[in-house]
Motif scaffolding. Structure first.
Motif, PDB file in Angstrom:
ATOM      1  N   LEU A 200       0.842  -1.233   0.032  1.00 15.03           N
ATOM      2  CA  LEU A 200       0.081  -0.005  -0.039  1.00 15.03           C
ATOM      3  C   LEU A 200       0.817   1.314  -0.132  1.00 15.03           C
ATOM      4  N   PHE A 201       1.952   1.255   0.689  1.00 16.44           N
ATOM      5  CA  PHE A 201       2.901   2.394   1.002  1.00 16.44           C
ATOM      6  C   PHE A 201       3.611   2.775  -0.435  1.00 16.44           C
ATOM      7  N   GLY A 205       3.936   7.683  -3.045  1.00 19.28           N
ATOM      8  CA  GLY A 205       4.972   8.763  -3.631  1.00 19.28           C
ATOM      9  C   GLY A 205       5.471   9.490  -2.375  1.00 19.28           C
ATOM     10  N   ALA A 206       5.860   9.124  -1.247  1.00 23.00           N
ATOM     11  CA  ALA A 206       6.464   9.893  -0.456  1.00 23.00           C
ATOM     12  C   ALA A 206       7.565   9.019   0.669  1.00 23.00           C
ATOM     13  N   ASP A 207       8.450   9.651   1.120  1.00 23.10           N
ATOM     14  CA  ASP A 207       9.305   8.951   1.885  1.00 23.10           C
ATOM     15  C   ASP A 207       8.557   8.463   3.294  1.00 23.10           C
ATOM     16  N   LEU A 208       8.996   7.153   3.703  1.00 23.05           N
ATOM     17  CA  LEU A 208       8.186   6.533   4.812  1.00 23.05           C
ATOM     18  C   LEU A 208       9.030   7.135   6.182  1.00 23.05           C
ATOM     19  N   PRO A 209       8.168   7.297   7.368  1.00 19.09           N
ATOM     20  CA  PRO A 209       8.911   7.227   8.508  1.00 19.09           C
ATOM     21  C   PRO A 209       9.983   6.358   8.924  1.00 19.09           C
ATOM     22  N   THR A 210      11.115   6.861   9.381  1.00 20.40           N
ATOM     23  CA  THR A 210      12.188   5.973   9.878  1.00 20.40           C
ATOM     24  C   THR A 210      11.790   4.628  10.687  1.00 20.40           C
ATOM     25  N   PHE A 211      10.882   4.808  11.484  1.00 22.69           N
ATOM     26  CA  PHE A 211      10.243   3.919  12.673  1.00 22.69           C
ATOM     27  C   PHE A 211       9.573   2.892  11.580  1.00 22.69           C
ATOM     28  N   THR A 212       8.905   3.154  10.660  1.00 26.65           N
ATOM     29  CA  THR A 212       7.959   2.391   9.691  1.00 26.65           C
ATOM     30  C   THR A 212       9.004   1.649   8.704  1.00 26.65           C
ATOM     31  N   ARG A 213      10.122   2.471   8.309  1.00 24.53           N
ATOM     32  CA  ARG A 213      10.981   1.773   7.499  1.00 24.53           C
ATOM     33  C   ARG A 213      11.841   0.608   8.007  1.00 24.53           C
ATOM     34  N   LEU A 391       4.312  -2.134  16.236  1.00 23.30           N
ATOM     35  CA  LEU A 391       4.086  -2.537  15.051  1.00 23.30           C
ATOM     36  C   LEU A 391       2.821  -1.868  14.315  1.00 23.30           C
ATOM     37  N   VAL A 392       1.742  -1.785  15.346  1.00 25.53           N
ATOM     38  CA  VAL A 392       0.625  -1.127  14.609  1.00 25.53           C
ATOM     39  C   VAL A 392       0.752   0.516  14.384  1.00 25.53           C
ATOM     40  N   VAL A 393       1.449   1.052  15.336  1.00 22.94           N
ATOM     41  CA  VAL A 393       1.894   2.680  15.296  1.00 22.94           C
ATOM     42  C   VAL A 393       2.720   2.812  14.141  1.00 22.94           C
ATOM     43  N   ALA A 394       3.569   1.933  13.848  1.00 24.31           N
ATOM     44  CA  ALA A 394       4.674   2.017  12.575  1.00 24.31           C
ATOM     45  C   ALA A 394       3.858   1.870  11.230  1.00 24.31           C
ATOM     46  N   MET A 395       2.861   0.948  11.175  1.00 20.45           N
ATOM     47  CA  MET A 395       2.223   0.937   9.800  1.00 20.45           C
ATOM     48  C   MET A 395       1.239   2.158   9.812  1.00 20.45           C
ATOM     49  N   TYR A 396       0.787   2.676  10.935  1.00 24.79           N
ATOM     50  CA  TYR A 396      -0.060   3.715  10.546  1.00 24.79           C
ATOM     51  C   TYR A 396       0.292   5.306  10.682  1.00 24.79           C
ATOM     52  N   LEU A 397       1.772   5.372  10.721  1.00 23.21           N
ATOM     53  CA  LEU A 397       2.388   6.676  10.937  1.00 23.21           C
ATOM     54  C   LEU A 397       2.252   7.252   9.408  1.00 23.21           C
ATOM     55  N   PRO A 398       2.584   6.532   8.293  1.00 19.59           N
ATOM     56  CA  PRO A 398       2.514   6.994   6.937  1.00 19.59           C
ATOM     57  C   PRO A 398       1.079   7.436   6.534  1.00 19.59           C
TER      58      PRO A 398
END
Length: 406
Positions: A200-201, A205-213, A391-398
Motif C-alpha cells: 500500500l505504501f 509517492g513519499a518517504d516513509l517515516p524511519t520507524f516504519t522503514r 507495530l501498529v503505530v509503525a504501519m499507521y504513521l504513513p
C-alpha cells in the motif's frame, strides 16, 4: 527370584455367581485365565465368563509423573493404616489406577513382594520412580516395625514437595506462556500483515517515516531468513536442554545464575532451603543417622549449589563438626535457619525444628510466588503493548501523513 521374573500383569474381566447364586463381576490380574479361575474358586465364585481386558487406544498411560508417586504413597499409607495387608493394598491400588504404566509398576512391585522380596528392595528396583530417600525411609520402617507410620511420613513429604514444585512452576509458566504468545503474534504480523501495508505504501509517492522503514526492513528480513532463524532458535533450545541434561558444569552455571536473578533467585533459594529442611526432618524422624541422611537431603534440594553445600556439611559432620557450624561454613543458609537448627541440636528435637523451618519457608515461597505473579502481570501487559502496539503505530504513521502527500 525366578518366580518373580515370570509374574504377569495381564488384566482379566470376569463374570460369575457367588455362594448365594447372585451374579457378580469384576476384574483380576493374573498370569493366565486358569489362575483367574483358581483364584475365583477360592473366593467362592463360580466363573461363567473370563476374558482379557482390551486396552483402549485412548487409555491414559505411558508416563509416570512424580505426582502419581505422591498419590500412590498416600493411598498405600491410608490402606495400611486401615489394617489392609500390604499385598492386598498393592492389588487394590494397582487395579484401580487409571494410568496403565502406573498400574503395571504397582502390580510389578506387588509381584516382587509376593515372591518374598522386602518392600524396600522391591522399590529399589525402580530407581526412576523411587529415590534413595523413599527407599531408605521404607527400609527404616520395615526394620523398626513401623512401616505404616513411615509411609505416612513419606506421603506427607511427597505431597509437600509436589505442592512446592507446583507453586514454582506456576510462577514461571504464566509469564513464559504469555511471552511465547507475544512472540508468535509478532511473527505473524511481520510475515503476513506488514507486507500488505508495504504494498500500500509503495503508491504513496513519499518517504516513509524511519520507524516504519525499520519495521518493514525487519519484516523483509524475517520473511527471507525466517527458515534460518527458526533453525538457529531450534538448535539453541535443543542445545540448551541437551547440555542441561548431560553437563553437570552447565547445570552448575545455570543454578548459580538462577540464584542471582532478582526476585526469582530469592524464590529458588527459599525453595531449596524448604526442601533441605523438609527432607532432613523426615529422615531424622525416621531414625536415619544424620551423616547417612545427608546424601538423600543433598539430592532433594533441587539446586546443585545447595547439593554441593549439603555434601560439604555431610563431610564436616562426619568428622565431628556440629551441624549448625557446618551449615554456617557453607554461606548458603540465613542466620535464622542456622539458629533454629542449633536449638534443635541442643534440645534433641532436630526433626521438629527442621519441620518448622520447612513450614516457614514453604509459606515464604507461597507468598513470594503470589507477589511475583502480581508484579509480572502489569510488566507482561506492558511488553505486549510495546510489541504489538509498536507495530501498529509503525504501519499507521504513513497514513497519518497521507494528507500532506495529497
Amino acid at each position: 527370584m525366578a518366580q518373580t521374573a515370570v509374574v504377569s500383569n495381564t488384566p482379566f474381566l470376569w463374570e460369575g455367581t457367588d455362594r448365594n447364586g447372585k451374579k457378580v463381576k469384576g476384574k483380576s490380574v493374573a498370569n493366565d485365565e486358569a489362575a483367574v479361575r483358581a483364584d475365583l474358586r477360592r473366593q467362592g465364585v463360580v466363573p461363567t465368563r473370563i476374558r482379557k481386558q482390551r486396552k483402549s487406544m485412548f487409555a491414559a498411560g505411558g508416563k509416570i509423573a512424580t505426582g502419581d508417586i505422591a498419590i500412590f504413597s498416600r493411598q498405600l499409607a491410608t490402606m495400611l493404616a486401615a489394617g489392609i495387608p500390604l499385598v492386598q493394598a498393592f492389588e487394590i491400588v494397582g487395579n484401580g489406577h487409571e494410568n496403565a504404566a502406573m498400574q503395571k509398576l504397582i502390580l510389578g512391585i506387588k509381584g516382587d513382594v509376593e515372591g518374598g522380596t522386602s518392600l524396600a528392595e522391591a522399590l529399589a528396583k525402580q530407581p526412576l520412580y523411587f529415590d534413595d530417600l523413599f527407599v531408605n525411609l521404607v527400609e527404616a520402617g520395615e526394620q523398626a516395625g513401623a512401616l505404616e507410620a513411615l509411609l505416612d511420613k513419606v506421603a506427607t513429604y511427597k505431597e509437600k514437595t509436589e505442592a512446592l514444585k507446583k507453586k514454582i512452576k506456576k510462577a514461571l509458566t504464566y509469564p513464559a506462556a504469555v511471552l511465547v504468545v507475544a512472540f508468535v503474534v509478532t511473527t505473524i504480523l511481520l510475515i503476513f500483515v506488514i507486507p500488505s501495508f508495504e504494498d500500500l505504501f509503495q503508491g504513496f509517492g513519499a518517504d516513509l517515516p524511519t520507524f516504519t522503514r525499520m519495521v518493514i526492513d525487519l519484516s523483509s528480513f524475517v520473511r527471507t531468513q525466517g527458515a534460518i532463524i527458526a533453525i538457529l532458535i531450534g538448535a539453541a533450545i535443543g542445545s540448551f536442554f541437551y547440555f542441561k541434561k548431560r553437563s553437570r558444569a552447565f547445570r552448575h552455571f545455570l543454578d548459580r545464575l538462577t540464584l542471582k536473578i532478582p526476585v526469582i533467585g530469592t524464590i529458588m533459594m527459599k525453595a531449596s532451603i524448604a526442601r533441605y529442611a523438609r527432607t532432613l526432618s523426615t529422615m531424622f524422624a525416621a531414625g536415619v543417622p544424620l551423616v547417612e541422611a545427608m546424601d538423600s537431603v543433598a539430592g532433594a534440594t533441587g539446586n546443585i549449589i545447595y547439593e554441593q553445600g549439603v555434601l560439604q556439611i555431610r563431610d564436616e559432620v562426619a568428622t565431628g563438626q556440629r551441624l549448625q557450624q557446618a551449615m554456617e561454613n557453607t554461606d548458603l543458609f540465613p542466620n535464622m535457619v542456622i539458629q533454629m537448627i542449633a536449638v534443635g541440636e541442643e534440645s534433641g528435637s532436630l526433626d521438629e525444628m527442621s519441620a518448622k523451618v520447612a513450614d516457614f519457608y514453604e509459606e515464604e515461597v507461597d507468598n513470594a510466588v503470589d507477589n511475583l505473579s502480581s508484579l509480572l502481570e502489569p510488566m507482561i501487559m506492558a511488553i505486549l503493548g510495546v510489541l504489538v502496539g509498536g507495530l501498529v503505530v509503525a504501519m499507521y504513521l504513513p497514513i497519518f501523513k497521507l494528507g500532506t502527500v495529497v
